[in-house]
Each structure stands twice: as structure tokens, then as C-alpha cells.
Design an enzyme around this catalytic site. Structure first.
Site, PDB file in Angstrom:
ATOM      1  N   GLU A  55      -7.815   1.152  -5.228  1.00 53.83           N
ATOM      2  CA  GLU A  55      -8.910   1.231  -6.182  1.00 53.83           C
ATOM      3  C   GLU A  55      -9.069   2.648  -6.735  1.00 53.83           C
ATOM      4  OE1 GLU A  55     -10.389  -1.648  -2.876  1.00 53.83           O
ATOM      5  OE2 GLU A  55      -8.919  -0.024  -3.124  1.00 53.83           O
ATOM      6  N   CYS A  88     -14.299   2.554  -0.743  1.00 54.21           N
ATOM      7  CA  CYS A  88     -13.986   2.166  -2.118  1.00 54.21           C
ATOM      8  C   CYS A  88     -15.151   1.420  -2.762  1.00 54.21           C
ATOM      9  CB  CYS A  88     -12.728   1.307  -2.145  1.00 54.21           C
ATOM     10  SG  CYS A  88     -11.226   2.231  -1.726  1.00 54.21           S
ATOM     11  N   ALA A 158      21.755 -14.224  14.389  1.00 51.73           N
ATOM     12  CA  ALA A 158      22.836 -14.939  13.708  1.00 51.73           C
ATOM     13  C   ALA A 158      23.512 -15.855  14.711  1.00 51.73           C
ATOM     14  CB  ALA A 158      23.842 -13.944  13.129  1.00 51.73           C
TER      15      ALA A 158
END
Length: 354
Positions: A55, A88, A158
């Protein structure tokens, strides 16, 4: 404003937030846009841990005279407390921004709705839950760390087409063989750069002597974590090189920690030792953990239901013998499947942790 336009602006916030991936943890990824007459006139995102919030970075580019006519979009509730930076929510109020659109609430106890309350108490119109599911997915690591009190756990391995993860290290015929292709390896190194830490068991550490870095991608190296119950890993192995921070979980903690290597004692005979280990990692600011082996270590996370995502590469190779790949738990839900050259990448989510 049409819902489709609101969604478009929020998706831009998400795109911006992703630019901070791997750089802001344990804070969440946040992006912000300011909209004036249905057009974005300023953007910002949280760039690094301890830096200005999204922000702030968006607001600083616009003069106060026009801010009162803008709508602020942000994917996560604006903070309302003093942390490394000022709140903020206070900045939004001070700049007289009259409308704020938020993607998801912040579960952190110091915020958790308080930012929204502060904004509304000051007369700011607040719209909630725009693209909420996408915003939750973006910050899944942050939400799990707050709600489950442990890091977000990714199991990666894998396997061959006949579901072997490696050859038997006790066999006289044993040699180390690669399963996945080079493209899969590059993807794995990119994933490493996105997570706080990466873990292997003692057998993998001893036999493969892995570096556990991002050399094929070039991103940030994760913290290395290893189970070494009896401290048998040679000092010449890569895991003990002074190139990365390393945490070694062991049963004795008989060796003093150094600037980059920390020895952490744990009771391996405790059936909940994985839970304890994850709690320790979270206390060190590690918000996400990728587990890369071996088979026993991976299976222990499946069996303890201490996992959130599994990423499995399956090759076309057939070995006919070796160490069997882990058995994925029944609460796994496949969310994607795609080809990586000749290999197949399948990603699962744990339905118990959403």
C-alpha cells in the site's frame, strides 16, 4: 463497478504480489493498485522482508489531491499494528482514500479484522472477499503457518514408471542414477528458490551428497535441513559447506553450532518428532519447507499427515528393482498433471489442510 472489473484489478494485485515470492517470508505476499476513473494509476508490492508494504509503495506515487477520489485494491487486509513498518490502515485513512477493496482477511492475531474495523470506523467503504480463493492460494504458506502453527510442507520426488525412487544402496550393484530429466531439475531449483528451507534424510545426505542450492536457476538459496541422528555426515560433504545456513536435527547435539551450521537436538523416538521439528523450524522464521527425500523421510510425512502439497515427477524409465517410491496418502487430491519433456509432473494437495 462491474464485478468483472473488480476481479481484473484484484488479479493485478495478485500478479504484483507474486513478484515478492521467496523474498518477503515469513510475511505474506501483497500487491496493491490505485484505481481512478476505472483505470489503474499506481501500483506497488511488498518487495522484501522488512521493506515498505504494498500500500505504501502504491500510494507514494500519487499526489494527495487525487487520492481521495481513488479506490485502493489489495489482496490482503491492510495491517493495523506497528511492526517493522507503521500501520497501512492508518496511512489509508490519513490520505483520505474513501474506498478499499480487499481480497482476503489477514489471520494474524495482530490484524485479523482489526484493519477493516479501523477503516470502517473512519468512514472508509470496505468491500471484502473479491477473488478470495485466488488470494488464499497466493498466500497459502502464510495462512498455514498462522493457522497450523507449522511451515507449509511440500513433498517433492521423482519416480520411475514402475514407481521406484532409487536403487538399493545396500546392493553390491548400487550406483547413483538420475530419474528426472534436465528440465525437471531446473524446475526443482526454481521451486527451491521459492521456499524457506529444504530437507533431506540422513541416507540421502550420505549417498547423494546433495548441495541443495539453486545453481541451475540462480535464485535465493534455501536453508538446508537434515536429519542426522548420530552425526555421521562427513565434514567434507556439501551440506556442511559454509555456503548456506544449515540446521542439523540430531539426537545428541554434541557439536557446537557455527555461524552457518546449527545443531538442534530432537527425540527421534518420540512418535511426534516431526511435529516438534516443524515447530522448531517455524520458531526460526521458516514458513515453508520442501522435503526432497529419501523414501523413508517422505513416507513419514505422508503417514503423519504433515504435508500440504506433493509434487511428483514420473519418468518413462523402468528399473524393475530398487527402493519403492512413497505411497501417497488417501487424502491426496490431484490438482494438475502435465508433461515436462518425456517426464510427467503430477501435483497433489492434502484435502485435510485445504
Amino acid at each position: 463497478m462491474p464485478e468483472s472489473l473488480q476481479n481484473l484489478f484484484m488479479h493485478r494485485c495478485i500478479q504484483l504480489a507474486q513478484l515478492g515470492h521467496g523474498m518477503v517470508a515469513p510475511n505474506p505476499m501483497v500487491g496493491c493498485v490505485l484505481v481512478y476513473e476505472d483505470k489503474i494509476i499506481s501500483e506497488g508490492f511488498h518487495q522484501y522482508f522488512g521493506g515498505a508494504h504494498a500500500e505504501v509503495n502504491a500510494i507514494k506515487n500519487i499526489s494527495d489531491s487525487i487520492l481521495s477520489e481513488c479506490t485502493l485494491y489489495v489482496n490482503l487486509e491492510p495491517c493495523s499494528h506497528f511492526g517493522k513498518t507503521p500501520p497501512c490502515a492508518d496511512l489509508i485513512i490519513a490520505k483520505k482514500i474513501k474506498k478499499v477493496v480487499i481480497g482476503s482477511l489477514d489471520p494474524y492475531s495482530e490484524v485479523a479484522g482489526k484493519g477493516i474495523e479501523k477503516l470502517r470506523a473512519a468512514g472508509v467503504e470496505v468491500i471484502l472477499d473479491v477473488c478470495r480463493d485466488h488470494c488464499l492460494e497466493l498466500n497459502k504458506r502464510f495462512f498455514i503457518s498462522i493457522e497450523k502453527k507449522r511451515p507449509f510442507v511440500i513433498l517433492k520426488y521423482a519416480q520411475t514408471a514402475d514407481e521406484y525412487i532409487g536403487l538399493d544402496p545396500t546392493s553390491s550393484e548400487f550406483i547413483s542414477r538420475q530419474i528426472s530429466n534436465e528440465y525437471a531439475q531446473i524446475i526443482t531449483h526454481r521451486w527451491r528458490s521459492e521456499e524457506s528451507a529444504i530437507l533431506v534424510g540422513n541416507t540421502t545426505a550420505m549417498i547423494d551428497n546433495p548441495q541443495l542450492n539453486t545453481r541451475l536457476y540462480g535464485g535465493k538459496n534455501p536453508v538446508r535441513v537434515v536429519f542426522d541422528r548420530n552425526l555421521t555426515i562427513p565434514t567434507t560433504h556439501h551440506l556442511l559447506a559454509p555456503t548456506q545456513r544449515t540446521i542439523i536435527f540430531n539426537a545428541s547435539e554434541s557439536t557446537a553450532s557455527t555461524s552457518n551450521i546449527q545443531y538442534q537436538k530432537i527425540n527421534f523416538d518420540n512418535p511426534y518428532f516431526l511435529t516438534q521439528m516443524l515447530e522448531v523450524l517455524l520458531s526460526h522464521g521458516i514458513q515453508s519447507l520442501m522435503v526432497e527425500g529419501g523414501a523413508k523421510t517422505l513416507q513419514s510425512f505422508f503417514d503423519s499427515n504433515l504435508w500440504d502439497e506433493a509434487r511428483v515427477f514420473t519418468s518413462t524409465k523402468i528399473w524393475g528393482k530398487g527402493v519403492k517410491a512413497p505411497k501417497i496418502s488417501s487424502n491426496a487430491r490431484m490438482i494438475s498433471k502435465k508433461k515436462i519433456a518425456l517426464d510427467t509432473l503430477t501435483i497433489y494437495k492434502n484435502t485435510d489442510t485445504k
